[in-house]
Design a protein around this motif. Structure first.
Motif, PDB file in Angstrom:
ATOM      1  N   ASP A 162     -18.142 -13.853  34.189  1.00 43.91           N
ATOM      2  CA  ASP A 162     -16.846 -13.506  33.618  1.00 43.91           C
ATOM      3  C   ASP A 162     -16.952 -12.102  33.029  1.00 43.91           C
ATOM      4  OD1 ASP A 162     -14.560 -13.189  32.008  1.00 43.91           O
ATOM      5  OD2 ASP A 162     -14.480 -15.338  31.591  1.00 43.91           O
ATOM      6  N   PRO A 163     -16.168 -11.148  33.522  1.00 40.54           N
ATOM      7  CA  PRO A 163     -16.270  -9.773  33.023  1.00 40.54           C
ATOM      8  C   PRO A 163     -15.796  -9.622  31.572  1.00 40.54           C
ATOM      9  CG  PRO A 163     -14.423  -9.963  34.555  1.00 40.54           C
ATOM     10  CD  PRO A 163     -15.149 -11.284  34.561  1.00 40.54           C
ATOM     11  N   ASN A 164     -15.043 -10.602  31.069  1.00 40.55           N
ATOM     12  CA  ASN A 164     -14.503 -10.516  29.715  1.00 40.55           C
ATOM     13  C   ASN A 164     -15.334 -11.245  28.669  1.00 40.55           C
ATOM     14  OD1 ASN A 164     -12.240  -9.088  30.721  1.00 40.55           O
ATOM     15  ND2 ASN A 164     -11.344 -11.028  31.375  1.00 40.55           N
TER      16      ASN A 164
ATOM     17  N   ASN B 200     -16.353 -19.480  37.059  1.00 37.40           N
ATOM     18  CA  ASN B 200     -16.315 -20.747  37.797  1.00 37.40           C
ATOM     19  C   ASN B 200     -17.280 -21.769  37.185  1.00 37.40           C
ATOM     20  OD1 ASN B 200     -18.585 -19.318  38.660  1.00 37.40           O
ATOM     21  ND2 ASN B 200     -18.352 -19.883  40.807  1.00 37.40           N
ATOM     22  N   TRP B 201     -17.271 -21.849  35.881  1.00 41.52           N
ATOM     23  CA  TRP B 201     -18.208 -22.675  35.113  1.00 41.52           C
ATOM     24  C   TRP B 201     -18.157 -24.151  35.482  1.00 41.52           C
ATOM     25  CZ3 TRP B 201     -16.357 -26.617  32.166  1.00 41.52           C
ATOM     26  CH2 TRP B 201     -14.981 -26.578  31.859  1.00 41.52           C
TER      27      TRP B 201
ATOM     28  N   ALA C 117     -24.017 -17.556  32.637  1.00 37.48           N
ATOM     29  CA  ALA C 117     -24.409 -16.669  33.728  1.00 37.48           C
ATOM     30  C   ALA C 117     -25.923 -16.508  33.788  1.00 37.48           C
ATOM     31  CB  ALA C 117     -23.729 -15.314  33.567  1.00 37.48           C
ATOM     32  N   SER C 118     -26.594 -16.631  32.672  1.00 38.40           N
ATOM     33  CA  SER C 118     -28.051 -16.504  32.624  1.00 38.40           C
ATOM     34  C   SER C 118     -28.761 -17.794  33.025  1.00 38.40           C
ATOM     35  CB  SER C 118     -28.501 -16.113  31.215  1.00 38.40           C
ATOM     36  OG  SER C 118     -28.103 -17.107  30.279  1.00 38.40           O
ATOM     37  N   GLY C 119     -28.002 -18.827  33.363  1.00 38.84           N
ATOM     38  CA  GLY C 119     -28.578 -20.131  33.661  1.00 38.84           C
ATOM     39  C   GLY C 119     -29.204 -20.222  35.038  1.00 38.84           C
TER      40      GLY C 119
END
Length: 127
Positions: free
Chosen positions: A27-29, A36-37, A79-81
């Protein structure tokens, strides 16, 4: 979105499957969050090994004979997952595990584990 195609041999019960063939999108924000979590949560897939009891396939009632295969994304929605795939016993103690961001590596490992568990009852003791 399509589910990841999996070769699952007979003798396994699929409780749920939310393992999709999709890339995580940051997510850029929001730092470290996926847009798409919903495809990257802690509960993506659960499979249990069955046994034939009195002529029918069943998940063993005795937790000492139960084997589960579970897949999730850790940390959830981040995102780090990365994917975490594990084989656990009936008490949910981890017997084998692998982590990877590569869904195809996870698929390949899962299919290998299922095949080995189906062929060799002592795989977890020997493998």
């Amino acid at each position: 979105m399509n589910l990841m195609e999996l070769r699952i041999p007979q003798g396994f019960a699929i409780y749920y499957n939310r393992f999709y063939d999709v890339e995580p999108i940051s997510d850029p924000n929001e730092d470290d969050f996926l847009t798409n979590w919903t495809f990257f949560t802690e509960d993506l897939l659960q499979i249990s090994k069955m046994e034939i009891e009195k002529g029918s396939w069943n998940v063993p009632k005795d937790e000492n004979r139960r084997i589960h295969i579970v897949l999730g994304w850790y940390p959830d929605s981040r995102a780090s997952g990365e994917y975490g795939l594990a084989i656990t016993n009936g008490k949910w103690d981890t017997l084998m595990e692998i982590s990877s961001r590569d869904r195809f590596e996870i698929k390949q490992t899962l299919e290998k584990w299922l095949e080995k568990l189906n062929e060799d009852q002592n795989y977890l003791k020997n493998g």
